[in-house]
Design a protein around this motif. Sequence first.
Motif, PDB file in Angstrom:
ATOM      1  N   ASN A  48       3.616   2.671 -17.539  1.00 12.78           N
ATOM      2  CA  ASN A  48       4.041   1.280 -17.323  1.00 12.78           C
ATOM      3  C   ASN A  48       5.077   0.927 -18.390  1.00 12.78           C
ATOM      4  OD1 ASN A  48       4.376  -1.464 -16.956  1.00 12.78           O
ATOM      5  ND2 ASN A  48       2.197  -1.918 -16.782  1.00 12.78           N
ATOM      6  N   LYS A  49       6.342   1.034 -18.029  1.00 13.29           N
ATOM      7  CA  LYS A  49       7.414   0.849 -19.003  1.00 13.29           C
ATOM      8  C   LYS A  49       7.537  -0.593 -19.483  1.00 13.29           C
ATOM      9  CE  LYS A  49       8.389   5.133 -18.334  1.00 13.29           C
ATOM     10  NZ  LYS A  49       7.889   6.132 -19.312  1.00 13.29           N
ATOM     11  N   MET A  50       7.028  -1.550 -18.708  1.00  9.19           N
ATOM     12  CA  MET A  50       7.126  -2.953 -19.107  1.00  9.19           C
ATOM     13  C   MET A  50       5.998  -3.382 -20.046  1.00  9.19           C
ATOM     14  SD  MET A  50       8.382  -4.940 -15.652  1.00  9.19           S
ATOM     15  CE  MET A  50       6.906  -4.484 -14.747  1.00  9.19           C
ATOM     16  N   SER A  51       4.966  -2.561 -20.175  1.00 11.31           N
ATOM     17  CA  SER A  51       3.807  -2.938 -20.986  1.00 11.31           C
ATOM     18  C   SER A  51       4.142  -2.943 -22.471  1.00 11.31           C
ATOM     19  CB  SER A  51       2.641  -1.986 -20.722  1.00 11.31           C
ATOM     20  OG  SER A  51       1.535  -2.305 -21.555  1.00 11.31           O
ATOM     21  N   GLN A  52       3.712  -3.991 -23.153  1.00 11.33           N
ATOM     22  CA  GLN A  52       3.829  -4.097 -24.608  1.00 11.33           C
ATOM     23  C   GLN A  52       2.527  -3.692 -25.302  1.00 11.33           C
ATOM     24  OE1 GLN A  52       6.998  -5.178 -25.934  1.00 11.33           O
ATOM     25  NE2 GLN A  52       7.368  -4.685 -23.781  1.00 11.33           N
ATOM     26  N   GLY A  53       1.558  -3.257 -24.496  1.00  8.04           N
ATOM     27  CA  GLY A  53       0.268  -2.857 -25.044  1.00  8.04           C
ATOM     28  C   GLY A  53      -0.878  -3.496 -24.277  1.00  8.04           C
ATOM     29  N   ARG A  54      -1.921  -2.707 -24.037  1.00  7.63           N
ATOM     30  CA  ARG A  54      -3.108  -3.208 -23.331  1.00  7.63           C
ATOM     31  C   ARG A  54      -4.320  -3.099 -24.244  1.00  7.63           C
ATOM     32  NH1 ARG A  54      -4.838  -0.353 -17.810  1.00  7.63           N
ATOM     33  NH2 ARG A  54      -6.431   0.644 -19.111  1.00  7.63           N
ATOM     34  N   LYS A 100       0.849  -1.204   0.000  1.00 11.77           N
ATOM     35  CA  LYS A 100       0.000   0.000   0.000  1.00 11.77           C
ATOM     36  C   LYS A 100       0.879   1.246   0.000  1.00 11.77           C
ATOM     37  CE  LYS A 100      -2.268   1.373   3.778  1.00 11.77           C
ATOM     38  NZ  LYS A 100      -3.342   1.529   4.796  1.00 11.77           N
ATOM     39  N   THR A 101       0.470   2.235  -0.763  1.00  5.79           N
ATOM     40  CA  THR A 101       1.182   3.523  -0.776  1.00  5.79           C
ATOM     41  C   THR A 101       0.195   4.670  -0.589  1.00  5.79           C
ATOM     42  OG1 THR A 101       1.007   3.779  -3.187  1.00  5.79           O
ATOM     43  CG2 THR A 101       2.983   2.676  -2.320  1.00  5.79           C
ATOM     44  N   LYS A 102       0.703   5.760  -0.020  1.00  7.80           N
ATOM     45  CA  LYS A 102      -0.034   7.026   0.051  1.00  7.80           C
ATOM     46  C   LYS A 102       0.857   8.092  -0.562  1.00  7.80           C
ATOM     47  CE  LYS A 102      -3.197   6.571   3.978  1.00  7.80           C
ATOM     48  NZ  LYS A 102      -4.375   7.092   3.263  1.00  7.80           N
ATOM     49  N   SER A 103       0.257   8.889  -1.441  1.00  8.66           N
ATOM     50  CA  SER A 103       1.039   9.927  -2.110  1.00  8.66           C
ATOM     51  C   SER A 103       0.097  11.005  -2.638  1.00  8.66           C
ATOM     52  CB  SER A 103       1.855   9.338  -3.268  1.00  8.66           C
ATOM     53  OG  SER A 103       0.987   8.731  -4.217  1.00  8.66           O
ATOM     54  N   ILE A 115       6.577   2.459  -5.587  1.00 12.28           N
ATOM     55  CA  ILE A 115       7.177   3.796  -5.528  1.00 12.28           C
ATOM     56  C   ILE A 115       7.462   4.325  -6.930  1.00 12.28           C
ATOM     57  CG2 ILE A 115       9.204   5.097  -4.778  1.00 12.28           C
ATOM     58  CD1 ILE A 115       9.370   3.254  -2.353  1.00 12.28           C
ATOM     59  N   ASN A 116       7.980   3.477  -7.799  1.00  9.55           N
ATOM     60  CA  ASN A 116       8.269   3.901  -9.173  1.00  9.55           C
ATOM     61  C   ASN A 116       7.008   4.271  -9.933  1.00  9.55           C
ATOM     62  OD1 ASN A 116      11.040   3.586  -8.901  1.00  9.55           O
ATOM     63  ND2 ASN A 116      11.014   1.459  -9.598  1.00  9.55           N
ATOM     64  N   PHE A 117       5.899   3.599  -9.627  1.00 11.69           N
ATOM     65  CA  PHE A 117       4.629   3.933 -10.270  1.00 11.69           C
ATOM     66  C   PHE A 117       4.249   5.381  -9.960  1.00 11.69           C
ATOM     67  CE2 PHE A 117      -0.039   4.233  -9.677  1.00 11.69           C
ATOM     68  CZ  PHE A 117      -0.428   4.080 -10.998  1.00 11.69           C
ATOM     69  N   GLY A 172       7.834  -5.547  -4.940  1.00 11.19           N
ATOM     70  CA  GLY A 172       6.548  -4.869  -4.805  1.00 11.19           C
ATOM     71  C   GLY A 172       6.693  -3.447  -4.314  1.00 11.19           C
ATOM     72  N   VAL A 173       7.533  -3.230  -3.308  1.00 10.52           N
ATOM     73  CA  VAL A 173       7.751  -1.884  -2.774  1.00 10.52           C
ATOM     74  C   VAL A 173       8.386  -0.996  -3.833  1.00 10.52           C
ATOM     75  CG1 VAL A 173       9.076  -0.542  -1.094  1.00 10.52           C
ATOM     76  CG2 VAL A 173       7.878  -2.626  -0.372  1.00 10.52           C
ATOM     77  N   SER A 174       9.412  -1.495  -4.505  1.00 10.13           N
ATOM     78  CA  SER A 174      10.088  -0.708  -5.545  1.00 10.13           C
ATOM     79  C   SER A 174       9.133  -0.341  -6.674  1.00 10.13           C
ATOM     80  CB  SER A 174      11.277  -1.499  -6.083  1.00 10.13           C
ATOM     81  OG  SER A 174      11.901  -0.822  -7.152  1.00 10.13           O
TER      82      SER A 174
END
Length: 364
Positions: A225-231, A199-202, A349-351, A344-346
């Motif tokens: 989402n840098k890993m996404s190849q397309g949604r 969980k994050t708060k920002s 935060i990067n998101f 998960g934590v990394s």
Amino acid sequence: LRRQPPSKSGMLLLKQFFLSLVVLFLVTRDVLAGRRGYDATQSYTRLGRIPIFEDGRSWGLRRQPPSKSGVRPRVPLDTVRSTSLTRVSSAVSTVDSTAQSTRSLSLEVSSPIIPQDVWDNLTGEEFKDPEAVDRFSDHALKLAASEGKNEWIEWTEHKGTTKILEERDMMSALDDGEVLVYVGTAKKEGYGSELPIIKTKSILPMSAEEMADLLMDSSRVKVYNKMSQGRKDVFQWGENTKVVRNLTKPPMTKSNMVTVTMMHSRALKEKDFPLLSGPHKNGFLVVSRAVPGVADPEVADLPRNDILLGVNLLQDLGPDECLMTAFTHVYSPSIPKMLAKKVGVSSAINFVKDIRKLCEPVSN
């Protein structure tokens, strides 16, 4: 001392003996199948606890076996009527049982943690029911809005967050741009309950509605989402509910991975206000959950990531600013369990950092 090899007649007798065993097995299987009222070689689909065969028959609808002469015995008319009523009653009972099983799955699928046996029986279409989506959203909102104890998840501060809050209060830290992180442990057994929930708060420099639109827009997923190849939008179930298929290429993996997820977005309602602490009541809620069994044939063989629980509570703080409380519960076969918390934590935060970069002014 050598044994004398068996004669040809002995080998023939041995072959006949094994052939007799095979024939005896087949005959016994067919007899037992006849007693149970179904063809043991025919495949079937299990619906709840009732096996239903491809031609619609179930164990409850048995045919009367033929007599030794090969002719079915005559049955009195009253018995026929009684048998017919019994068959109709059995068929109705089967339908009722299936309907109850469907209702039960619809209830269970809205829980924050889904029992493993329920997950194994999901078809992927449970969220076609708007009530199931509403129940899931209500559970998610209660979890996101509650700062204290709850019946589903035990939250603990990440060590970095503990250090931040020793020096400043929560809102001061958030105003300074900090991302507060909490690690959750499931209190109940279920699919993926051994994995951490992050969980994050920002605070984000955009309105709650803008952020909700960004999350729901499949054409813009690569922006954050840098890993996404397309949604791709696979199904649209209602105005604000859809099923999406996302292809990702995680680092250090040889092939793409597929994620099939139900997503739902709605504005916060007046009935939600008592759950929200503080003066900030306007905003949006975006929830997501993996949908088993729904994927394009072209990606059916790819390994799957499952978003077991995704929640984004977005509360407006001003015209172009919102408080985001987000948490994710993800299963990925590419991430070892011992690294799940760190990754998960990394990622969480990067998101937040990637979203903020979208709102930075571009120099000419």
